[in-house]
Enzyme design. Sequence first.
Site, PDB file in Angstrom:
ATOM      1  N   LYS A  47      33.749  -9.728 -33.833  1.00  0.00           N
ATOM      2  CA  LYS A  47      32.346  -9.830 -34.240  1.00  0.00           C
ATOM      3  C   LYS A  47      32.078  -8.910 -35.437  1.00  0.00           C
ATOM      4  O   LYS A  47      31.371  -9.281 -36.374  1.00  0.00           O
ATOM      5  CB  LYS A  47      31.435  -9.488 -33.059  1.00  0.00           C
ATOM      6  CG  LYS A  47      31.522 -10.549 -31.961  1.00  0.00           C
ATOM      7  CD  LYS A  47      30.858 -10.147 -30.648  1.00  0.00           C
ATOM      8  CE  LYS A  47      31.216 -11.196 -29.585  1.00  0.00           C
ATOM      9  NZ  LYS A  47      30.673 -10.864 -28.247  1.00  0.00           N
ATOM     10  N   GLN A  87      28.303  -6.585 -24.773  1.00  0.00           N
ATOM     11  CA  GLN A  87      29.559  -7.312 -24.582  1.00  0.00           C
ATOM     12  C   GLN A  87      29.816  -7.524 -23.091  1.00  0.00           C
ATOM     13  O   GLN A  87      29.759  -6.591 -22.306  1.00  0.00           O
ATOM     14  CB  GLN A  87      30.708  -6.519 -25.231  1.00  0.00           C
ATOM     15  CG  GLN A  87      32.062  -7.195 -25.130  1.00  0.00           C
ATOM     16  CD  GLN A  87      32.091  -8.545 -25.848  1.00  0.00           C
ATOM     17  OE1 GLN A  87      31.623  -8.679 -26.971  1.00  0.00           O
ATOM     18  NE2 GLN A  87      32.632  -9.554 -25.180  1.00  0.00           N
ATOM     19  N   ASP A 110      22.791 -13.271 -28.464  1.00  0.00           N
ATOM     20  CA  ASP A 110      23.673 -14.116 -27.637  1.00  0.00           C
ATOM     21  C   ASP A 110      22.889 -15.250 -26.973  1.00  0.00           C
ATOM     22  O   ASP A 110      23.483 -16.156 -26.389  1.00  0.00           O
ATOM     23  CB  ASP A 110      24.335 -13.280 -26.530  1.00  0.00           C
ATOM     24  CG  ASP A 110      25.676 -12.711 -26.960  1.00  0.00           C
ATOM     25  OD1 ASP A 110      26.274 -13.267 -27.907  1.00  0.00           O
ATOM     26  OD2 ASP A 110      26.122 -11.723 -26.336  1.00  0.00           O
TER      27      ASP A 110
END
Length: 290
Positions: A47, A87, A110
């Site tokens: 990322k 994460q 997300d």
Amino acid sequence: KLKMIFNGNQLANSILQTLRVTSKIKPKLGICLVGDSPASKSYVNRKLKACQEINVDAEVFNFSENVEQDQLIKHIQQMNHDGILVQLPLPLHLNKLDIIHSIPYEKDVDCLHMHNLQRILVYGELCEMLPCTPAAVLQILDYYDVNVIGKKVTVIGRSFLVGLPLSLLLQKRNATVTVCHRETLNLDQHIMNADIVISAAGHPKLVRNVKQGAIVIDVGISQGEKKGRIVGDVDIDVVKNQASLITPVPGGVGPMTVCMLMRNLCNIWKKKQGQPVYINPKLSDAYLND
Ligand code: ADP
């Protein structure tokens, strides 16, 4: 016989180029990483690399494996980044949903906050943020001009990260969607019956036989027999003789997922600046019919 193996790195790189930020002020992504699992670290690094490629800022906050829930939530609430993500997976003593919901939903890059999932349920792809893996799958279908209207699509897995939102988005595209999961009986029949198979179970060789000419999208990630190797859900040696299109693991959906994260971040930023956001140009007028 197999006509195409999708190259995820190639398409991801070409989309990333279109996302490059050239303005002086730029969006900033904040990533919370708990513990030091090598897999999580490697995802975070990918990322960060993508952020570099599109010229946006990113900052990682490392927390110890036994960080307390309140401490993590307090930290998230104080972050001033444009996009925030935690994460996954998280250690079991942390409540994943409570932590995700401590992210302001407009920064939930997300797209996992229940507010954003609800918006998907109602507005589908008209939302400026989409869950990254489902968005990656749809982008691959679009790349090959696959029309799903009326087609039989079997989605294996119903996780809130992948299978569930993906099945909703495919229904909004007017596909006929079958969702399979751990308790599904006769999984092989549901697979065999499908024009398009999308597997997100994390179970090697789960997809062994498909209809001739089927499109097979492999979202699975598990450890292969050889250490350090990752494999998908599809038994590629068999399925390559049947499918018309396969996405490999690694190098298929994975790079596209990171790319969709960057698109979400850019869209958050554009919305904030009052600029038009990227919405899938291929949506038909009938998109919100039901
Ligand atoms: P992800 O979040 O990446 O989708 P999860 O492990 O959270 O992964 O979810 C896996 C999903 O796959 C679950 O919905 C589960 O029911 C489904 N699944 C796992 N194993 C099988 C299997 N052998 N057959 C069918 N579905 C499976």
